[in-house]
Design a protein around this motif. Structure first.
Motif, PDB file in Angstrom:
ATOM      1  N   THR A 134      -5.906   5.508   1.864  1.00 15.49           N
ATOM      2  CA  THR A 134      -5.328   4.169   1.903  1.00 15.49           C
ATOM      3  C   THR A 134      -6.387   3.144   2.257  1.00 15.49           C
ATOM      4  O   THR A 134      -6.410   2.036   1.695  1.00 15.49           O
ATOM      5  CB  THR A 134      -4.176   4.109   2.924  1.00 15.49           C
ATOM      6  N   SER A 184      -1.284   2.626   5.931  1.00 10.03           N
ATOM      7  CA  SER A 184      -0.255   1.704   5.467  1.00 10.03           C
ATOM      8  C   SER A 184       0.837   1.609   6.527  1.00 10.03           C
ATOM      9  O   SER A 184       0.847   2.339   7.526  1.00 10.03           O
ATOM     10  CB  SER A 184       0.348   2.215   4.164  1.00 10.03           C
ATOM     11  N   TYR A 214       0.817  -1.217   0.000  1.00  8.12           N
ATOM     12  CA  TYR A 214       0.000   0.000   0.000  1.00  8.12           C
ATOM     13  C   TYR A 214       0.848   1.263   0.000  1.00  8.12           C
ATOM     14  O   TYR A 214       0.317   2.361  -0.184  1.00  8.12           O
ATOM     15  CB  TYR A 214      -0.958  -0.015   1.186  1.00  8.12           C
ATOM     16  N   ASP A 215       2.141   1.122   0.182  1.00  6.21           N
ATOM     17  CA  ASP A 215       3.053   2.257   0.085  1.00  6.21           C
ATOM     18  C   ASP A 215       3.716   2.328  -1.280  1.00  6.21           C
ATOM     19  O   ASP A 215       4.608   3.156  -1.502  1.00  6.21           O
ATOM     20  CB  ASP A 215       4.135   2.158   1.170  1.00  6.21           C
TER      21      ASP A 215
END
Length: 621
Positions: free
Chosen positions: A439, A242, A62-63
């Motif tokens: 996110t 995240s 997610y980063d």
């Protein structure tokens, strides 16, 4: 992550025994050729594809960190240092936890004082080494702290407090207890749990940092082994953030506390010693390992530029198995999730680990779930010998690369927070909440499409499972950042299904219009059954039959799903859909045919489909 030794690096002291000596040395090009062959056979690699074939196997966090299918020595990081030395990636202490294992910390939040005391004693007698107490409204009364800790040797078993905005009252109660039980101030151990920033994040009500810093300054002068401040990353994690967002916000909180503590009169080293960091450990094993290693590197850099000496720059870490990953349905799987998370936190170098009981998302734990939670730690420390190895992940090219990339992503998040005025300003403006929400939207989409699978919930659900019941958990702080559980939307559908069963004697159902013999339709019928049951919908499978319309009428269903091969769909899908007389007809697979209103396939939005089916079937939550 595999480190492959060629014959030139194999031991040669005994002829004929050299590792891999009988095999030619493999190179990357050969590996790529083999990967390409497998991907072409699976249909994932077009014949005219010109790029690197392994690029089809890359996944992303997610980063935005790319996870490669293979890591080699070319991916090795820079100077990692040594355990107990800057940048502390390899551990805050040179000896690791070889002598004692990590601190097995158990959480308690019962309002009933006698029950709380009995549970605390049971945990300590069963192997726990410290106690984490939630105090205040809706939890254990602060005035009852001494009774809850009756027969607990508070000079030996550290007590960690969590009292929200009432931290000063709770802290004084514990300090008074030290005096009452004649624990020398020089030997008192524990954490007072002052975390005004975490409370602000949880409640949306801003609390000043000054009083917490002044309390810490007083404590530091008299109680050298007691910490006052907690920088808690769980609010950011549970809001959907995240790993880099959790780290960046938590480090920013640490910096805010560092400033307040030095303004209260402590030097940088003494201020840093007053802070404990709390981070989530998830079932993503390697990201969790990297998170705890990266966190120490980030904090070392903060303290370095703040002027602290090297020996004062270690980070004290408390890992908590992620509340977000816990499920209410098939909660037994939570035991497996927490085992992986605990393993990863231990390997990552956490000083204290709290394994939440498998029924934590349902209510207060019983004796069995508490026992399993603490024994998860014990098995990993004692039987698996994780505590006997210093930095067991050290040297893994994958872990080292992931640690570096996560640290860089988290540093970007941290510096962005600082540039915006610090964590207090980011919480007040809602900017941080907005990034966390973005996110969460991405995560929610992957959960809905089952690209992030939830075993026992979105995958392999069991409609016949008996629900686990527990006493309700005391009220939690809310009003600030949201708390998400990954399974919550699926479980709402399951709850609605249970209510339908209780009211009408049957669950919502969908008829499977199976085409051809069992061998021809079973794969897609099984896929459809699995997906439908994730929403509490019973799949009625007639097996191989020549009378699908009759079987459909007998089932009592209103909606059908055609299941078969692509060839069968071309020949029969439209005619079967027309013959059933269903309110609507789905298709297990892709393809557009007359009479078909929707498709079930890998990667479809399962939550949207299931929610729509509930609406069509008149099922309400």
């Amino acid at each position: 992550m595999t480190n492959v030794a060629g014959p030139e690096s194999a031991p040669t002291s005994e002829p004929g025994l050299a590792l891999a000596a009988e095999f030619p040395t493999a190179d990357r090009a050969q590996w790529q050729e083999l990967v390409a062959g497998v991907l072409r056979k699976s249909g994932r690699l077009p014949e005219d594809f010109a790029g690197a074939p392994e690029s089809k196997l890359v996944s992303r966090t997610y980063d935005g960190i790319e996870i490669q299918p293979l890591y080699t020595s070319d991916d090795a990081g820079g100077d990692l240092g040594f355990p107990g030395l800057p940048p502390f990636v390899r551990g805050a202490r040179p000896e690791g936890v070889v002598d004692t294992g990590w601190d097995i910390r158990v959480r308690h939040q019962r309002e009933d004082v006698r029950a709380a005391n009995a549970a605390i004693l049971a945990d300590l007698e069963g192997g726990a080494s410290s106690v984490w107490l939630r105090l205040g409204e809706g939890s254990l009364p602060i005035s009852a702290l001494a009774d809850a800790l009756n027969e607990v040797y508070v000079g030996l078993a550290p007590v960690v407090l969590d009292a929200g905005a009432e931290y000063e009252t709770a802290a004084q109660a514990l300090l008074d207890l030290f005096a009452e039980r004649e624990v020398p101030a020089s030997e008192a151990v524990g954490t007072l749990g002052a975390d005004p920033l975490g409370t602000t994040a949880r409640t949306g009500q801003a609390l000043p940092l000054g009083p917490a810093a002044e309390l810490a300054a007083k404590v530091a002068r008299k109680y050298p082994k007691v910490r006052t401040i907690v920088a808690d990353g769980l609010p950011f994690h549970e809001a959907g953030g995240s790993d880099a967002q959790e780290l960046g916000a938590t480090i920013a909180a640490g910096v805010a506390y560092l400033r307040a503590l030095t303004e209260a009169g402590l030097d940088v080293a003494a201020a840093a010693a007053q802070i404990e960091f709390r981070l989530a450990a998830t079932a993503d094993q390697f990201l969790t390992i990297a998170k705890f290693r990266a966190a120490r590197r980030l904090w070392d850099r903060v303290l370095e530029v703040s002027g602290a000496a090297a020996e004062a720059r270690g980070m004290h870490q408390h890992a908590v198995t992620s509340p977000s990953m816990f499920t209410q349905r098939d909660p037994w799987v939570n035991m497996l999730r927490t085992t992986v998370a605990c393993f990863a936190a231990g390997v990552g170098g956490a000083d204290a680990v709290t394994v939440l009981p498998f029924d934590a998302a349902i209510g207060l734990p019983d004796a069995f779930s508490s026992r399993i939670a603490r024994n998860t730690n014990a098995i990993l420390i004692e039987e698996s010998k994780l505590g006997s190895v210093i930095d067991p992940a050290g040297g893994s090219w994958y872990v080292e690369k992931l640690t570096d990339e996560l640290a860089e992503a988290a540093w970007r998040e941290f510096t962005a927070i600082e540039a915006a005025g610090g964590i207090e300003a980011e919480l007040a403006s809602g900017a941080l909440a907005g990034r966390l929400a973005e996110t969460w939207e991405k995560r929610a989409s992957r959960l809905a499409t089952r690209r992030d699978p939830l075993t026992g919930v979105s995958e392999f659900p069991n409609l016949e499972e008996k629900p686990v019941t527990r006493d309700p958990v005391p009220s939690t702080m809310d009003g600030g950042l949201p708390r998400h559980r990954y399974a919550e939307e699926y479980e709402k559908l399951r709850d609605a299904s249970d209510a339908c069963l209780a009211e009408h004697g049957e669950r919502p159902k969908v008829f499977l219009a199976t085409l051809g013999p069992v061998a021809a339709h079973t794969a897609r019928a099984s896929f459809a059954t699995n997906l439908l049951q994730a929403g509490g919908i019973e799949a009625v499978n007639p097996g191989a039959t020549d009378d699908l319309p009759g079987a459909f009428r007998e089932s009592g269903a209103k909606i059908a799903c055609v299941c078969g091969t692509d060839a069968a769909y071309e020949e029969q899908a439209a005619s079967v859909a027309a013959s059933l007389g269903a309110d609507s007809v789905l298709l297990a697979g892709k393809g557009t045919y007359d009479g078909i209103s929707g498709n079930l396939y890998a990667g479809c939005d399962a939550l949207e489909i299931l929610t729509s089916l509930h609406a069509q079937l008149g099922v309400s939550a």
